[in-house]
Design a protein around this motif. Structure first.
Motif: not given
Ligand SMILES: Cc1cc2nc3c(=O)[nH]c(=O)nc-3n(C[C@H](O)[C@H](O)[C@H](O)COP(=O)(O)O)c2cc1C
Length: 357
Positions: A228, A348-353, A355, A357
Motif C-alpha cells: 500500500a 487486503r480484503a479487510s482494507l478494501t472492505g 473502504g 483502499l
C-alpha cells in the motif's frame, strides 16, 4: 515492477539471500515451488561454490530464482584500527582456543569470476548488496535476460541504483536483519538509519523503478502495508531464517525466540560493517568500539565465530536478526509462503472492505 519481473513469481514475496550458509538451495527451492522468489547468496563463496549451488537449485526446481552478489569494497580500512581491534580480541581467542583470522584474507570474494558465471549460466534475477555495479555490468546481465536489482538504504542510493539501469531497488529499512546494504560505509557513519515505511515513501519520490521492501517484515499484514505504501514486493530474511529448510545454525534459529535475546542492534563487532543482530555478549562487549573495516574484521573474527558455534555458545556467534525476530515461526518454508500469502489476502480484503483502499 516491470510486469515481466512480477510475472516470475505469483506471490509478492521474496526470500532474502542470506550468506553464511543460511539460504541454501533447499530453502530457495521450497520458496520458489510455493510461488515466492527464492534467492541464493553468493557472498563469502567462491565463483565455483556459487555455480554448484545454482546447479543444485536447478535440480530441485524449474521455477525462476535469484542470486545475490556482494559488491567489492574500496580500500579505506585503517590498518592501525584493525590492529587495535585484534589486540582487544586476543582474550576471546584464548577463551575459545582459536587463532584470530588474517584480516587481509581477500577483499572481493571473486566478484569478476562470479559475473562470468552469471553471464555464461544466466539466472532470472541477480541482486547486488553493498553498492551498485557499473552500467556495463547491468547491460551485460540484461543481454542474457537477467533482471537486475540492488539494495538502497537512502533515497540517494536508490537514485544511484536507478542510474545504473537496474530493474528495481531493494529499499532496506534500518529494521532489517544482517548487513545494511549501505553503498559506502564511512567510519563517521552513525548507526542510525531510515525506518522502512519512511524509506519506501522517500524512495518512491526519488525514483520511478519498482521497489522491493525489506526490513522487519514477519506477517502478511505487513506485506499488505508495504504494498500500500508503494512497494511491488516484500523481501523477508529473518522470517525464512527460522524455517525448516534454512541452513542457519540450530542455536541461531532458537535464539530468535529465546527470551534471553530481547533486543537487536546494528553493530560492526563481527564484520566491520553495520549489521543487525541479537544483542549477545560479544556484540555488547566489542560493538561499541569496533572499527569500520569490512571485510577485514569479518576475516579476523571468523575463527572466533566458528569456535563459538562449535562450543554451542550463542553468546559468541553473529546472530543476525531483524527487529521482528520474536515473531519468527518455525515452519516448512513453502508453508510459510502460503501462510504469508493468506495473511496478505486477508489484510487486503479487510482494507478494501473497510473502504481504506
Ligand atoms: C542471516 C542474514 C543474512 C543476510 N545475508 C544477506 C546477503 O548475503 N545478501 C543480502 O543482500 N542481504 C542479506 N541479508 C539482508 C536481507 O537481504 C534483508 O535485507 C533482511 O533480512 C530484511 O530484514 P528482516 O531480516 O527483518 O526480514 C541478510 C539477512 C540475514 C538475517
Amino acid at each position: 515492477m516491470s510486469s515481466a519481473l512480477t510475472d516470475l513469481f505469483p506471490h509478492p514475496i521474496v526470500q532474502a539471500p542470506m550468506a553464511g550458509g543460511v539460504s541454501v538451495p533447499q530453502l530457495a527451492a521450497a520458496v520458489c515451488e510455493a510461488g515466492g522468489l527464492g534467492f541464493l547468496a553468493a557472498g563469502y563463496k567462491t565463483a565455483d561454490g556459487m555455480y554448484q549451488e545454482i546447479k543444485q537449485l536447478r535440480s530441485l526446481t524449474s521455477r525462476p530464482f535469484g542470486v545475490n552478489v556482494f559488491m567489492p569494497q574500496p580500500e579505506y580500512a585503517d590498518p592501525a584500527a584493525v590492529d587495535v581491534y585484534a589486540h582487544q580480541l586476543a582474550g576471546e581467542a584464548t577463551w575459545y582456543e582459536a587463532e584470530l583470522g588474517d584480516p587481509d584474507s581477500g577483499r572481493d570474494d571473486g566478484f569478476e569470476a562470479k559475473l562470468v558465471v552469471l553471464r555464461d549460466n544466466p539466472v532470472q534475477v541477480v541482486s547486488f548488496h553493498f553498492g551498485v555495479p557499473g552500467r556495463e555490468v547491468v547491460d551485460a546481465l540484461h543481454r542474457v535476460g537477467t533482471f537486475v536489482l540492488a539494495a538502497a538504504t537512502t533515497p540517494d542510493e536508490a537514485r544511484a541504483v536507478e542510474r545504473a539501469g537496474a530493474d528495481g531497488v531493494i529499499a532496506q529499512g534500518v529494521e532489517a536483519g544482517g548487513h545494511q546494504g549501505t553503498h559506502r560505509d564511512i567510519p563517521e557513519t552513525d548507526r542510525s538509519g531510515v525506518g522502512l515505511l519512511s524509506l519506501i515513501a522517500q524512495v518512491r519520490e526519488a525514483v520511478s523503478i519498482p521497489i522491493i521492501a525489506a526490513g522487519g517484515i514477519m506477517r502478511g499484514g505487513q506485506i499488505a502495508g508495504v504494498l500500500a505504501a508503494g512497494a511491488s514486493a516484500a523481501q523477508l530474511g529473518t522470517a525464512f531464517l527460522a524455517t525448516h529448510e534454512s541452513g542457519a545454525n540450530a542455536l541461531h534459529k532458537q535464539a530468535l525466540t529465546n527470551p534471553l535475546f530481547v533486543r537487536t542492534e546494528l553493530t560492526r563487532a563481527f564484520s566491520g560493517r553495520p549489521a543487525r543482530g541479537l544483542v549477545n555478549r560479544f556484540l555488547r562487549e566489542h560493538g561499541p568500539y569496533a572499527p569500520a573495516a569490512y571485510p577485514e574484521i569479518h576475516h579476523l573474527t571468523s575463527p572466533l565465530r566458528k569456535a563459538a558455534a562449535k562450543a554451542g555458545d550463542a553468546q559468541g556467534m553473529a546472530l543476525w536478526a531483524g527487529q521482528g525476530h520474536r515473531m519468527a515461526r518455525e515452519l516448512p518454508a513453502g508453508q510459510l509462503v502460503e501462510v504469508l500469502a493468506g495473511e496478505l489476502a486477508a489484510a487486503r480484503a479487510s482494507l478494501t472492505g473497510g473502504g481504506v483502499l
